[in-house]
Scaffold this active site. Structure first.
Site, PDB file in Angstrom:
ATOM      1  N   ASP A  65       0.837  -1.202   0.000  1.00  0.00           N
ATOM      2  CA  ASP A  65       0.000   0.000   0.000  1.00  0.00           C
ATOM      3  C   ASP A  65       0.874   1.255   0.000  1.00  0.00           C
ATOM      4  O   ASP A  65       0.368   2.375  -0.078  1.00  0.00           O
ATOM      5  CB  ASP A  65      -1.010  -0.012   1.155  1.00  0.00           C
ATOM      6  CG  ASP A  65      -0.350  -0.016   2.513  1.00  0.00           C
ATOM      7  OD1 ASP A  65       0.896  -0.061   2.587  1.00  0.00           O
ATOM      8  OD2 ASP A  65      -1.087   0.015   3.529  1.00  0.00           O
ATOM      9  N   SER A  66       2.211   1.070   0.010  1.00  0.00           N
ATOM     10  CA  SER A  66       3.122   2.193  -0.247  1.00  0.00           C
ATOM     11  C   SER A  66       2.854   2.774  -1.630  1.00  0.00           C
ATOM     12  O   SER A  66       3.333   3.863  -1.941  1.00  0.00           O
ATOM     13  CB  SER A  66       4.582   1.746  -0.118  1.00  0.00           C
ATOM     14  OG  SER A  66       4.813   0.574  -0.890  1.00  0.00           O
ATOM     15  N   ASP A 104      -1.076  -6.354  -0.572  1.00  0.00           N
ATOM     16  CA  ASP A 104      -1.289  -5.720   0.736  1.00  0.00           C
ATOM     17  C   ASP A 104      -2.782  -5.475   0.964  1.00  0.00           C
ATOM     18  O   ASP A 104      -3.471  -4.995   0.055  1.00  0.00           O
ATOM     19  CB  ASP A 104      -0.579  -4.360   0.736  1.00  0.00           C
ATOM     20  CG  ASP A 104       0.208  -4.118   1.999  1.00  0.00           C
ATOM     21  OD1 ASP A 104       0.112  -4.922   2.941  1.00  0.00           O
ATOM     22  OD2 ASP A 104       0.956  -3.108   2.028  1.00  0.00           O
ATOM     23  N   LYS A 134      -0.785  -9.488   2.721  1.00  0.00           N
ATOM     24  CA  LYS A 134      -0.095  -8.941   3.893  1.00  0.00           C
ATOM     25  C   LYS A 134      -1.065  -8.030   4.629  1.00  0.00           C
ATOM     26  O   LYS A 134      -1.884  -7.355   4.008  1.00  0.00           O
ATOM     27  CB  LYS A 134       1.146  -8.148   3.484  1.00  0.00           C
ATOM     28  CG  LYS A 134       1.906  -7.561   4.679  1.00  0.00           C
ATOM     29  CD  LYS A 134       3.232  -6.975   4.296  1.00  0.00           C
ATOM     30  CE  LYS A 134       3.172  -5.559   3.796  1.00  0.00           C
ATOM     31  NZ  LYS A 134       2.570  -4.589   4.735  1.00  0.00           N
ATOM     32  N   GLU A 203       9.339  -3.487  10.737  1.00  0.00           N
ATOM     33  CA  GLU A 203       9.669  -2.169  10.165  1.00  0.00           C
ATOM     34  C   GLU A 203      10.122  -1.203  11.255  1.00  0.00           C
ATOM     35  O   GLU A 203       9.444  -1.052  12.279  1.00  0.00           O
ATOM     36  CB  GLU A 203       8.461  -1.589   9.406  1.00  0.00           C
ATOM     37  CG  GLU A 203       8.762  -0.207   8.817  1.00  0.00           C
ATOM     38  CD  GLU A 203       7.815   0.246   7.720  1.00  0.00           C
ATOM     39  OE1 GLU A 203       6.957  -0.544   7.292  1.00  0.00           O
ATOM     40  OE2 GLU A 203       7.956   1.415   7.298  1.00  0.00           O
TER      41      GLU A 203
HETATM   42  O1  KIV Z   1       3.508  -1.105   1.663  1.00  0.00           O
HETATM   43  C1  KIV Z   1       4.700  -1.441   1.681  1.00  0.00           C
HETATM   44  O2  KIV Z   1       5.458  -1.205   0.735  1.00  0.00           O
HETATM   45  C2  KIV Z   1       5.186  -2.136   2.861  1.00  0.00           C
HETATM   46  C3  KIV Z   1       6.656  -2.405   2.943  1.00  0.00           C
HETATM   47  C4  KIV Z   1       7.360  -1.178   3.338  1.00  0.00           C
HETATM   48  C5  KIV Z   1       6.956  -3.534   3.836  1.00  0.00           C
HETATM   49  O3  KIV Z   1       4.427  -2.444   3.707  1.00  0.00           O
END
Ligand code: KIV
Length: 286
Positions: A65-66, A104, A134, A203
């Site tokens: 979700d980044s 995610d 995730k 993290e």
């Molecule tokens: O959303 C993402 O990219 C993440 C990573 C930083 C682990 O959760």
């Protein structure tokens, strides 16, 4: 069509640099922890970039979700929706042959409880074809992890700094500092392991604490700002490639200055257009 039996499927010798062309599975990830093998994970948000990482042998790609910050222009991960994650996860799956693609679950898609988590994780698997999902949270998300895993959905958990809670944290502070916070982080990591997660992201956690968590778990830890002792390491690809504008966190290493390179290419194109030298004969039909 006859599927090869599991016994016939080649087991990759290693996750990174292995020769098998079939998709990596969570069983391969578990075997790597037993061998003590470290592995890399990168984020990806589109088919073309994902195909580059797949061909480079990156065994696990996270459609994180980044994407909120790195791809969609939001100022945090909070606004990201299931529709956005599903669309971009499907693109990443289409762009890859070997990488395990993890989708995610965005903010608001699992916090209501296990049934909501199951509904959205199922959608991500059926519509996008991801191999795992995730979600963020330790003890607070253990019930969700348990129901997903018992329903046949592999789950990567995420503890320590969980960016979906940016408003509660008041920023992105390092987690697990001090005895009480360290004990909570250990409890969180154990809770998601006991609930059946196949891996857990740590993290922004002090390296010594991440090392202790890694030693005490039988599932792999995936570090981001969590030191060298984690079983795996993940970076957001736009950070790793120097594409992100402005400040990048201390834990990021930039392996390329892609933003500058792309900007230079755009300027070279623009100058040739303005100067009347593009298209040349080689780029012209008659
Ligand atoms: O959303 C993402 O990219 C993440 C990573 C930083 C682990 O959760």
């Amino acid at each position: 069509m006859t599927q090869p039996s599991p016994a016939q499927k080649p087991v990759p010798k290693s996750l990174y640099g292995g020769t098998s062309s079939r998709r990596i599975t969570v069983r391969d990830i578990a075997a790597a922890k037993e061998r003590g093998e470290k592995w890399p994970m990168l984020t990806a948000y589109d088919a073309m970039t994902a195909s580059v990482f797949d061909e480079a042998g990156i065994p696990v790609l996270l459609v994180g979700d980044s994407m909120g910050n790195c791809h969609l222009g939001y100022d945090s991960t909070v606004p990201v929706t299931m529709d956005e994650i599903t669309l971009l996860s499907a693109a990443v799956v289409r762009g890859t042959k070997r990488s395990l693609v993890v989708g995610d679950l965005p903010f608001g898609s699992y916090q209501e409880g296990p049934v909501q988590a199951l509904r959205n994780a199922t959608r991500l698997m059926k519509e996008a074809g991801v191999g795992a999902v995730k979600l963020e949270g330790g003890e607070r998300s253990a019930d969700q992890v348990e129901l997903l895993v018992s329903s046949g959905i592999p789950v990567m958990a995420h503890v320590g700094l969980t960016p979906q809670s940016v408003n509660a944290f008041g920023g992105y502070p390092v987690q697990g500092r001090g005895e009480e916070a360290a004990q909570q982080l250990l409890r969180d990591a154990k809770a998601v392991q006991d609930a059946g997660a196949f891996a857990v992201v740590l993290e922004a956690v002090p390296a010594e604490l991440a090392a202790e968590v890694t030693r005490s778990l039988h599932i792999p830890t995936v570090g981001i700002g969590a030191g060298l002792e984690c079983d795996a390491q993940v970076l957001v690809w736009t950070d790793m490639a120097g594409m992100t504008a402005g400040h990048v966190p201390k834990f990021v290493k930039q392996y390329l200055q892609l933003r500058d390179l792309l900007g230079d290419a755009a300027k070279a194109f623009a100058e040739e257009v303005v100067g009347g030298t593009f298209p040349a004969a080689a780029h012209t039909f008659h």
